[in-house]
Design a protein around this motif. Structure first.
Motif, PDB file in Angstrom:
ATOM      1  N   TRP A   1      80.427  39.751  69.324  1.00 47.36           N
ATOM      2  CA  TRP A   1      79.726  39.778  67.909  1.00 47.36           C
ATOM      3  C   TRP A   1      78.357  40.022  68.083  1.00 47.36           C
ATOM      4  O   TRP A   1      77.659  39.553  69.153  1.00 47.36           O
ATOM      5  CB  TRP A   1      79.775  38.226  67.483  1.00 47.36           C
ATOM      6  CG  TRP A   1      81.147  37.602  67.126  1.00 47.36           C
ATOM      7  CD1 TRP A   1      81.816  36.719  68.072  1.00 47.36           C
ATOM      8  CD2 TRP A   1      81.915  37.739  65.799  1.00 47.36           C
ATOM      9  NE1 TRP A   1      82.960  36.116  67.439  1.00 47.36           N
ATOM     10  CE2 TRP A   1      83.067  36.970  66.318  1.00 47.36           C
ATOM     11  CE3 TRP A   1      81.980  38.426  64.819  1.00 47.36           C
ATOM     12  CZ2 TRP A   1      84.057  37.016  65.305  1.00 47.36           C
ATOM     13  CZ3 TRP A   1      82.798  38.246  63.637  1.00 47.36           C
ATOM     14  CH2 TRP A   1      83.935  37.573  64.155  1.00 47.36           C
ATOM     15  N   CYS A   2      77.762  40.710  67.029  1.00 49.08           N
ATOM     16  CA  CYS A   2      76.418  40.988  66.877  1.00 49.08           C
ATOM     17  C   CYS A   2      75.990  39.691  66.520  1.00 49.08           C
ATOM     18  O   CYS A   2      76.388  38.735  65.778  1.00 49.08           O
ATOM     19  CB  CYS A   2      76.055  42.002  65.872  1.00 49.08           C
ATOM     20  SG  CYS A   2      74.602  42.556  65.599  1.00 49.08           S
ATOM     21  N   HIS A   3      74.673  39.244  67.225  1.00 48.73           N
ATOM     22  CA  HIS A   3      74.136  38.180  67.218  1.00 48.73           C
ATOM     23  C   HIS A   3      73.294  37.903  65.836  1.00 48.73           C
ATOM     24  O   HIS A   3      73.061  36.510  65.508  1.00 48.73           O
ATOM     25  CB  HIS A   3      73.070  37.631  68.140  1.00 48.73           C
ATOM     26  CG  HIS A   3      73.560  37.853  69.578  1.00 48.73           C
ATOM     27  ND1 HIS A   3      73.800  39.221  69.935  1.00 48.73           N
ATOM     28  CD2 HIS A   3      74.092  37.183  70.594  1.00 48.73           C
ATOM     29  CE1 HIS A   3      74.432  39.052  71.286  1.00 48.73           C
ATOM     30  NE2 HIS A   3      74.514  37.745  71.476  1.00 48.73           N
ATOM     31  N   VAL A   4      73.123  39.068  65.068  1.00 47.31           N
ATOM     32  CA  VAL A   4      72.436  38.947  63.822  1.00 47.31           C
ATOM     33  C   VAL A   4      73.516  39.664  62.761  1.00 47.31           C
ATOM     34  O   VAL A   4      74.203  40.421  62.855  1.00 47.31           O
ATOM     35  CB  VAL A   4      71.215  39.554  63.640  1.00 47.31           C
ATOM     36  CG1 VAL A   4      70.220  38.889  64.567  1.00 47.31           C
ATOM     37  CG2 VAL A   4      71.236  41.100  64.045  1.00 47.31           C
ATOM     38  N   PRO A   5      73.574  39.180  61.396  1.00 49.12           N
ATOM     39  CA  PRO A   5      74.423  39.698  60.241  1.00 49.12           C
ATOM     40  C   PRO A   5      73.847  41.153  60.128  1.00 49.12           C
ATOM     41  O   PRO A   5      72.585  41.558  60.084  1.00 49.12           O
ATOM     42  CB  PRO A   5      74.208  38.930  59.220  1.00 49.12           C
ATOM     43  CG  PRO A   5      72.868  38.051  59.412  1.00 49.12           C
ATOM     44  CD  PRO A   5      72.698  38.070  60.822  1.00 49.12           C
ATOM     45  N   VAL A   6      74.846  41.932  59.924  1.00 51.44           N
ATOM     46  CA  VAL A   6      74.871  43.339  59.458  1.00 51.44           C
ATOM     47  C   VAL A   6      75.254  43.497  57.996  1.00 51.44           C
ATOM     48  O   VAL A   6      76.386  43.148  57.809  1.00 51.44           O
ATOM     49  CB  VAL A   6      75.519  44.309  60.356  1.00 51.44           C
ATOM     50  CG1 VAL A   6      75.296  45.855  59.969  1.00 51.44           C
ATOM     51  CG2 VAL A   6      74.904  43.915  61.632  1.00 51.44           C
TER      52      VAL A   6
END
Length: 341
Positions: A92-97
Motif C-alpha cells: 500500500w502507498c502510505h499516504v492517500p492518493v
C-alpha cells in the motif's frame, strides 16, 4: 535460543493458491483492511509427441476486513476476490492518493499495477484497477516499494521503485489525480534476478537493490544509474529483502537466502552493525509501524522471527535479541491470523 512466542490462532483462511504477500492498509481510517496476494505455478498437460506448453503463473487478489468486535468467531471477513496474474509482491502507498488508499502490485506478467479503494470502510469497499505499466518483455515484476514510508510525502511527489527478473531496477512516478504511472528511468542493476528494491525512506533520491548475484547495491538517482554509490558482497547468497527504518534515519535491514539478517548504518556500508542467523532464507523484512526497534523477519522453512534491535542499534557488533518466533503449519494456501494470548 528464544522460546517460541505464545500466540493463539484466531482464524485460518484457505486461499487455495500459495499466499505470498499480505499487507495491512497503513492509511489512517483504513487500518482494518488487509490485502492478500497469491501465486501458483500451473503446469499444462503434455501434448502428443512429448511437447508441452510453458507453465502458467496464476494468482488471486483478496481484500479482507478485520473486525474488532468482542466474541467474533471469524474476525477476518472477505470483501473481495479477483483472479489475476501471479502476485510476487504488493504494498500500500502510505499516504492517500486522491483521498483514497492505493495498492501497488508486482505481477508475473512483468507489470506494476495500481488498484484504488472505492466505497467506505464501514459501508463496504472494493479495490478497482486504475493504472498499469509494463516493465518490459519476458520478465516477472518481483518487488516494489513506495517513497512514502514515513507517511509524510504529498501525493504529488509519490514515487515507486520496482525490480524484475531481468535484473533491472525501475523508478516510476505518479502523475495526476488519476494515479497514472510514468517511467522515470530503468537500468540494469544486477546480473541475475533483482529480487528486491527499496527506498531510503529519509531520502527518496536514494534507492537500494538486492539480487541473485549476492550483491546489495545503493543508487542515487541524482547522479545517474551508471554506477552504484556502493556495492556490498557481505551476503553470501541472493539478497531478497531490504527495508529502511521509518523511525530512525540511516538504519537499514537486509536479508538473504544465506539465512542472515544484517543491520546497517547507511553512512558506513563496508561493515554491518549486526548479523543475526535466523536459520532460514529471509524472504521479507518489516519494521514495526510504531515501535522503532522491532523487526519482523519472514524466514523460508523456519517460520517468523521477531527481533528486538534496540541494543544492536546502540552499539556495533551486538546481536539483536530474538524476542520469539512462531510457526505456521506447512499447508499450501493458508492465511492465518494470530494474536498474543
Amino acid at each position: 535460543m528464544a522460546a517460541r512466542s505464545r500466540t493463539r490462532t484466531l482464524q485460518v483462511v484457505d486461499t487455495e493458491f500459495s499466499a505470498d504477500a499480505v499487507e495491512w492498509c497503513p492509511v489512517p481510517g483504513w487500518h482494518s483492511l488487509l490485502a492478500c496476494g497469491t501465486y501458483q505455478l500451473q503446469r499444462p498437460a503434455g501434448k502428443a509427441g512429448g511437447e508441452s506448453e510453458p507453465p502458467l503463473r496464476v494468482g488471486r487478489l483478496y481484500l479482507y476486513r478485520f473486525s474488532t468486535e468482542e466474541g467474533c468467531a471469524a474476525p477476518l471477513m472477505e470483501l473481495q476476490r479477483a483472479d489475476a496474474p501471479a502476485i510476487l509482491d504488493m504494498k500500500w502507498c502510505h499516504v492517500p492518493v486522491s483521498e483514497r488508499p492505493l495498492l501497488g502490485i508486482a505481477n508475473a506478467r512483468g507489470a506494476l499495477e495500481l488498484q484504488q479503494l472505492t466505497g467506505s470502510e464501514k459501508s463496504g469497499c472494493a479495490l478497482e484497477a486504475v493504472s498499469s505499466l509494463d516493465l518490459g518483455p519476458d520478465r516477472l515484476a518481483l518487488s516494489l516499494d513506495w517513497s512514502t514510508g514515513r507517511g509524510e510525502s504529498s501525493a504529488s511527489s509519490v514515487k515507486v521503485v520496482c525490480s524484475d527478473s531481468k535484473g533491472c531496477v525501475s523508478l516510476l512516478s505518479l502523475c495526476g489525480s488519476a494515479a497514472s504511472l510514468h517511467l522515470l528511468s530503468q537500468w540494469k542493476g544486477h546480473e541475475f534476478e533483482a529480487w528486491i528494491a527499496a527506498f531510503d525512506y529519509w531520502n527518496s533520491d536514494v534507492l537500494y537493490s538486492g539480487g541473485d548475484d549476492c550483491r546489495l547495491k545503493g543508487w542515487d538517482v541524482r547522479t545517474g544509474s551508471s554506477c552504484p554509490i556502493f556495492t556490498s558482497r557481505r551476503h553470501s547468497m541472493g539478497v531478497c529483502s531490504i527495508q529502511s527504518n521509518p523511525h530512525r534515519e540511516h538504519v537499514l535491514a537486509t536479508g538473504s537466502y544465506d539465512e542472515h539478517v544484517l543491520l546497517w548504518d547507511s553512512r558506513h556500508m563496508k561493515q554491518p552493525l549486526a548479523d543475526t542467523h535466523v536459520r532460514g532464507g529471509v524472504w521479507r523484512l518489516k519494521w514495526h509501524p510504531s515501535h522503532e526497534p522491532l523487526l519482523l523477519a519472514a524466514c523460508m522453512h523456519n517460520d517468523f522471527h521477531i527481533l528486538d534491535c534496540r541494543a544492536a542499534l546502540g552499539k556495533r557488533g551486538v546481536r539483536p535479541a530474538l524476542l520469539g518466533c512462531f510457526d505456521l503449519e506447512e499447508a499450501t494456501g493458508t492465511l492465518e491470523q494470530r494474536t498474543p494470548p
